[in-house]
Write a protein that holds these residues in place. Structure first.
Motif, PDB file in Angstrom:
ATOM      1  N   ASP A  86       0.845  -1.193   0.000  1.00  0.00           N
ATOM      2  CA  ASP A  86       0.000   0.000   0.000  1.00  0.00           C
ATOM      3  C   ASP A  86       0.886   1.250   0.000  1.00  0.00           C
ATOM      4  O   ASP A  86       2.074   1.196   0.343  1.00  0.00           O
ATOM      5  CB  ASP A  86      -0.902   0.024   1.229  1.00  0.00           C
ATOM      6  CG  ASP A  86      -1.915  -1.115   1.227  1.00  0.00           C
ATOM      7  OD1 ASP A  86      -2.164  -1.689   0.156  1.00  0.00           O
ATOM      8  OD2 ASP A  86      -2.456  -1.428   2.306  1.00  0.00           O
ATOM      9  N   ALA A 109      -4.907   0.491  -4.371  1.00  0.00           N
ATOM     10  CA  ALA A 109      -5.857   0.700  -5.459  1.00  0.00           C
ATOM     11  C   ALA A 109      -5.251   1.420  -6.655  1.00  0.00           C
ATOM     12  O   ALA A 109      -5.790   1.326  -7.755  1.00  0.00           O
ATOM     13  CB  ALA A 109      -7.060   1.496  -4.943  1.00  0.00           C
ATOM     14  N   ASP A 194     -10.837   2.196  -2.846  1.00  0.00           N
ATOM     15  CA  ASP A 194     -10.629   1.078  -3.765  1.00  0.00           C
ATOM     16  C   ASP A 194     -11.906   0.660  -4.481  1.00  0.00           C
ATOM     17  O   ASP A 194     -11.966  -0.424  -5.055  1.00  0.00           O
ATOM     18  CB  ASP A 194     -10.026  -0.117  -3.030  1.00  0.00           C
ATOM     19  CG  ASP A 194     -10.914  -0.642  -1.915  1.00  0.00           C
ATOM     20  OD1 ASP A 194     -11.834   0.086  -1.479  1.00  0.00           O
ATOM     21  OD2 ASP A 194     -10.689  -1.781  -1.465  1.00  0.00           O
TER      22      ASP A 194
END
Length: 499
Positions: A86, A109, A194
């Motif tokens: 992340d 994402a 996301d």
């Protein structure tokens, strides 16, 4: 260029690794539109800290900061976690726990983001790119046995800052119908974390699902708060919040003040969750642990329920982990009546991210005095609610004594312990479903299946000495013999007898 490694340090969040800094030339001599790029590479081993910070020394005169990153995804044996990394960003105000310097979180994402004064990538907070030490935050969610090799490219664009746009937030009131039952979905994701849907698309789906209110709940960012005003209307109340996604479970901050950010960088062992649960309440929100028995890594709830205002028992399509959450919640009800403690109401939400996720499956139906943020929160907090798989399912659940005493969902029927009590459930929109009445002893009454028309009335008689509470479940036909079918709806309890 590769930054030097540094020893793990405590930054006010959990133990974190801060790497060597990345520097840029002074912006004083740069012309408007000039760009400067640096690339850093590194490898994180298994067992890395939850967060790894890469300092950026940002000079003056920067108009835009852009960050792009990649990492390797090697093959791993079955049953072994692979790589997942992340990413987020903190500005010159620092990375201290509490998020004063927070400027954005993409999670996994996106592979790149930018920040300018007037605009930013969804998930990030627009605003001036001020000089000072910024930090890229890496979150090695899982690391393969081979390690995780990453590459980050940072590009600065020089020039005059754009104009900061004042945020506009949705109103805290919709038209409403006075005291009535209102339907809502309080766990949703747009492209500001996301998800793959825009706020406008979610609003249209919420209206089609018959919802009266929704709550925004992006992972670890409040970046969407200023992008819902055009979606709200007399027919749809939009509450603002966040899904606080820690490594030991997720919690929905439901209906916080606009612009509220809640930090997520801690585990249960850090003993910091209570601080941020209280922050949610100070910001006017409710604390709702989400999908407590979800099977994804880091999703299972480890913080206990002492701070919870409600718990998300049903998350998305009905699955075995929801069945576990329901059983766990029922045990909490038993404990509350045994020990005379406050009880924690249940709710259900879709957690919808993208097609084919269905907004409003399930939905929480709340008895509230009006369609306002405060009234909806009061109804959820008091447990005056039930959960249904869709707008088609409508319930009326009551308990009455012999002298006109009456109580509804989330209330107490205050009668003597040997007083006969009638439990009554009226149902529509549930063809062939079976009604179960559940008490502190377990399931004490099961009806015959409802007719194909889906409507019916089921009554059962008991006493407070026999049942300390009664709640109703509406179950579909079972595909596995003696096991109960999937839920079509369930209610919060009605308590019986004097407190």
């Amino acid at each position: 260029m590769q930054p030097a490694r540094a020893a793990p340090v405590v930054t006010g969040a959990a133990a974190a690794l801060t790497l060597g800094g990345v520097t840029f030339a002074s912006g004083a001599e740069a012309a408007d539109g000039d760009q400067e790029t640096r690339t850093v590479r590194g490898t994180l081993p298994t067992g890395s800290p939850d967060f790894v910070y890469v300092p950026l020394d940002i000079p003056s005169g920067v108009r835009e900061l852009k960050v792009a990153y990649t990492y390797d995804r090697p093959s791993v044996p079955a049953g072994t976690v692979g790589n997942a990394l992340d990413i987020g960003i903190f500005d010159e105000r620092g990375t201290e726990l509490g998020g004063r310097g927070f400027r954005g979180w993409s999670g996994g994402a996106r592979t790149e983001f930018f920040i300018r004064a007037d605009e930013a990538t969804p998930g990030c907070i627009p605003g001036p790119v001020r000089p000072g030490t910024w930090h890229i935050a890496l979150g090695p969610y899982t690391v393969a046995p081979q390690g995780l090799t990453y590459e980050i490219t940072i590009t600065l664009t020089y020039g005059e800052q754009g104009t900061v746009v004042d945020p506009v937030y949705p109103p805290e009131r919709a038209k409403g119908r006075g005291r009535d039952w209102y339907r809502g979905d309080c766990h949703l994701h747009s492209w500001y974390s996301d998800g793959r849907r825009t706020p406008a698309e979610i609003g249209a789906l919420a209206r089609a699902a018959g919802l009266d209110f929704i709550n925004t709940s992006e992972h670890n960012t409040h970046a969407s708060h200023a992008h819902w005003a055009d979606v709200a209307g007399d027919d749809l109340l939009i509450l603002l919040g966040e899904e606080v996604t820690t490594r030991n479970g997720h919690v929905v901050a439901l209906g916080t003040e606009p612009g509220t950010f809640i930090d997520w960088r801690y585990r249960a062992r850090d003993n910091r969750y209570g601080r941020f649960a209280r922050q949610i309440r100070r910001a006017g929100g409710l604390v709702v642990p989400a999908h407590p028995h979800a099977t994804c890594i880091g999703c299972n709830w480890k913080f206990g329920f002492g701070e919870a205002d409600a718990v998300e028992v049903w998350n998305g399509p009905w699955t075995p982990d929801d069945e576990m959450s329901l059983a766990d919640w029922d045990s909490m009800l038993v404990s509350s009546v045994r020990n005379g403690r406050d009880w924690v109401p249940a709710m259900g939400n879709s957690d919808a991210h993208r097609d084919p996720d269905v907004v409003g499956r399930p939905q929480t139906v709340v008895l509230a005095d009006d369609l306002t943020r405060e009234a909806i929160q009061d109804g959820i907090r008091a447990g005056r609610s039930y959960v249904a798989e869709s707008r088609n399912v409508v319930l009326s659940f009551t308990a009455s004594g012999g002298r006109g005493e009456h109580a509804g969902i989330g209330e107490r029927l205050d009668v003597d312990h040997e007083t006969p009590v009638t439990i009554r459930l009226e149902v529509s929109g549930a063809p062939r479903c079976t009604v179960r009445f559940v008490t502190d002893q377990g399931v004490l009454h099961t009806s015959a299946p409802l007719p194909v028309a889906g409507s019916g009335v089921v009554e059962w008689r008991t006493t407070p000495s026999y049942a300390a509470y009664v709640r109703a479940e509406l179950r579909h036909e079972s595909a596995l013999g003696p096991l109960p079918g999937a839920l079509a709806a369930f209610t919060n309890p009605i308590f019986l007898g004097s407190a």
